[in-house]
Design a protein around this motif. Sequence first.
Motif, PDB file in Angstrom:
ATOM      1  N   PHE A   1     -42.766  15.195  -9.958  1.00  0.00           N
ATOM      2  CA  PHE A   1     -42.345  14.278  -8.771  1.00  0.00           C
ATOM      3  C   PHE A   1     -41.124  15.090  -8.040  1.00  0.00           C
TER       4      PHE A   1
ATOM      5  N   LYS B   1     -41.220   6.057  -6.443  1.00  0.00           N
ATOM      6  CA  LYS B   1     -40.364   6.640  -5.266  1.00  0.00           C
ATOM      7  C   LYS B   1     -39.099   5.684  -5.369  1.00  0.00           C
TER       8      LYS B   1
ATOM      9  N   SER C   1     -52.946  11.885  -2.114  1.00  0.00           N
ATOM     10  CA  SER C   1     -52.495  10.485  -2.654  1.00  0.00           C
ATOM     11  C   SER C   1     -53.857   9.668  -3.151  1.00  0.00           C
TER      12      SER C   1
ATOM     13  N   SER D   1     -46.876   7.514  -6.606  1.00  0.00           N
ATOM     14  CA  SER D   1     -46.018   7.806  -5.578  1.00  0.00           C
ATOM     15  C   SER D   1     -45.053   6.703  -5.261  1.00  0.00           C
TER      16      SER D   1
END
Length: 125
Positions: free
Chosen positions: A118, A63, A89, A59
Amino acid sequence: LMGGGLPAKAGSASEVGNGQPADRHSMDSTRRTVLVNIRFDGKAKVVRHRASTRIGDLSSIYKKRLGAVTGRELAGMKVSDDKGVEQDSDVALGELQLTSNAKPSIAELSQAQVSLNFEDDDWFD
Protein backbone atom coordinates in the motif's frame (compact mmCIF):
# COMPACT_ATOMS: atom_id res chain seq x y z
CA LEU A 1 -14.15 -22.05 10.96
CA MET A 2 -11.46 -19.40 10.63
CA GLY A 3 -7.90 -20.66 10.51
CA GLY A 4 -8.91 -24.32 10.65
CA GLY A 5 -10.42 -24.36 7.17
CA LEU A 6 -13.89 -23.91 5.88
CA PRO A 7 -16.56 -26.59 5.82
CA ALA A 8 -16.81 -28.38 2.48
CA LYS A 9 -19.96 -28.36 0.40
CA ALA A 10 -20.99 -31.67 -1.11
CA GLY A 11 -19.27 -32.09 -4.45
CA SER A 12 -16.99 -29.10 -3.98
CA ALA A 13 -13.32 -28.99 -4.91
CA SER A 14 -12.39 -28.71 -1.26
CA GLU A 15 -13.39 -32.36 -0.75
CA VAL A 16 -10.37 -33.35 -2.84
CA GLY A 17 -7.99 -31.96 -0.21
CA ASN A 18 -5.24 -34.52 -0.89
CA GLY A 19 -2.91 -32.43 -2.97
CA GLN A 20 -5.12 -32.41 -6.04
CA PRO A 21 -5.24 -29.08 -7.92
CA ALA A 22 -8.03 -26.75 -6.85
CA ASP A 23 -10.88 -26.37 -9.31
CA ARG A 24 -10.86 -22.62 -9.90
CA HIS A 25 -14.46 -22.56 -11.12
CA SER A 26 -16.09 -24.44 -8.26
CA MET A 27 -14.28 -22.68 -5.39
CA ASP A 28 -16.74 -20.52 -3.48
CA SER A 29 -14.91 -17.19 -3.03
CA THR A 30 -17.65 -15.83 -0.77
CA ARG A 31 -16.79 -18.45 1.86
CA ARG A 32 -13.07 -19.00 1.24
CA THR A 33 -10.52 -16.77 2.95
CA VAL A 34 -7.11 -15.49 1.90
CA LEU A 35 -4.08 -14.59 4.01
CA VAL A 36 -3.01 -11.09 2.99
CA ASN A 37 0.43 -9.69 3.80
CA ILE A 38 -0.13 -5.92 3.88
CA ARG A 39 2.95 -3.69 3.70
CA PHE A 40 3.06 0.06 4.22
CA ASP A 41 5.98 2.36 5.07
CA GLY A 42 8.31 -0.50 6.01
CA LYS A 43 5.79 -2.25 8.27
CA ALA A 44 3.92 -5.47 7.53
CA LYS A 45 0.82 -7.12 8.89
CA VAL A 46 -0.82 -10.44 7.95
CA VAL A 47 -4.61 -10.37 7.92
CA ARG A 48 -7.22 -12.90 6.79
CA HIS A 49 -9.89 -11.52 4.42
CA ARG A 50 -12.61 -13.17 2.36
CA ALA A 51 -11.47 -14.20 -1.13
CA SER A 52 -14.33 -12.11 -2.57
CA THR A 53 -12.93 -8.90 -1.02
CA ARG A 54 -11.86 -6.49 -3.74
CA ILE A 55 -8.70 -4.37 -3.78
CA GLY A 56 -10.88 -1.24 -3.75
CA ASP A 57 -12.54 -2.43 -0.53
CA LEU A 58 -9.15 -2.99 1.12
CA SER A 59 -7.95 0.40 -0.05
CA SER A 60 -11.00 2.06 1.52
CA ILE A 61 -10.56 0.15 4.78
CA TYR A 62 -6.85 0.82 5.17
CA LYS A 63 -6.65 4.35 3.72
CA LYS A 64 -8.18 5.87 6.86
CA ARG A 65 -6.22 3.63 9.23
CA LEU A 66 -2.88 4.23 7.51
CA GLY A 67 -3.53 7.96 7.28
CA ALA A 68 -4.22 8.08 11.02
CA VAL A 69 -1.04 6.12 11.78
CA THR A 70 1.16 8.38 9.64
CA GLY A 71 -0.53 11.59 10.74
CA ARG A 72 -1.07 12.69 7.15
CA GLU A 73 -4.07 12.66 4.88
CA LEU A 74 -3.65 10.17 2.06
CA ALA A 75 -5.26 11.68 -1.05
CA GLY A 76 -5.12 8.40 -2.93
CA MET A 77 -3.93 4.91 -2.28
CA LYS A 78 -2.31 2.59 -4.77
CA VAL A 79 -2.00 -1.12 -4.17
CA SER A 80 0.57 -3.27 -5.95
CA ASP A 81 1.46 -6.95 -5.74
CA ASP A 82 4.86 -8.34 -4.76
CA LYS A 83 6.03 -7.96 -8.39
CA GLY A 84 5.26 -4.23 -8.34
CA VAL A 85 2.17 -4.47 -10.57
CA GLU A 86 -0.51 -2.01 -9.50
CA GLN A 87 -3.84 -3.78 -8.95
CA ASP A 88 -7.18 -2.45 -10.17
CA SER A 89 -9.84 -1.77 -7.54
CA ASP A 90 -12.11 -4.45 -9.04
CA VAL A 91 -9.64 -7.33 -8.62
CA ALA A 92 -10.73 -9.79 -5.91
CA LEU A 93 -8.18 -11.27 -3.49
CA GLY A 94 -9.16 -14.80 -4.53
CA GLU A 95 -8.43 -14.02 -8.18
CA LEU A 96 -5.08 -12.54 -7.27
CA GLN A 97 -4.23 -15.55 -5.13
CA LEU A 98 -5.11 -18.01 -7.89
CA THR A 99 -3.14 -16.16 -10.56
CA SER A 100 -0.05 -15.82 -8.37
CA ASN A 101 0.15 -19.59 -7.65
CA ALA A 102 0.56 -22.07 -10.52
CA LYS A 103 -1.97 -24.84 -9.77
CA PRO A 104 -2.42 -24.80 -6.01
CA SER A 105 -3.92 -27.70 -4.13
CA ILE A 106 -6.61 -26.96 -1.56
CA ALA A 107 -4.04 -27.25 1.26
CA GLU A 108 -1.62 -24.92 -0.53
CA LEU A 109 -4.39 -22.45 -1.33
CA SER A 110 -5.44 -22.15 2.31
CA GLN A 111 -1.89 -21.16 3.30
CA ALA A 112 -0.80 -19.16 0.22
CA GLN A 113 -0.42 -15.50 1.08
CA VAL A 114 -1.15 -12.59 -1.19
CA SER A 115 1.40 -9.81 -0.65
CA LEU A 116 0.17 -6.28 -1.21
CA ASN A 117 2.08 -3.02 -0.98
CA PHE A 118 0.00 0.00 0.00
CA GLU A 119 1.42 3.36 -1.01
CA ASP A 120 0.28 6.96 -1.17
CA ASP A 121 -0.66 7.47 -4.83
CA ASP A 122 1.28 10.50 -6.02
CA TRP A 123 0.31 10.04 -9.68
CA PHE A 124 -1.55 13.37 -9.81
CA ASP A 125 0.81 15.41 -7.58
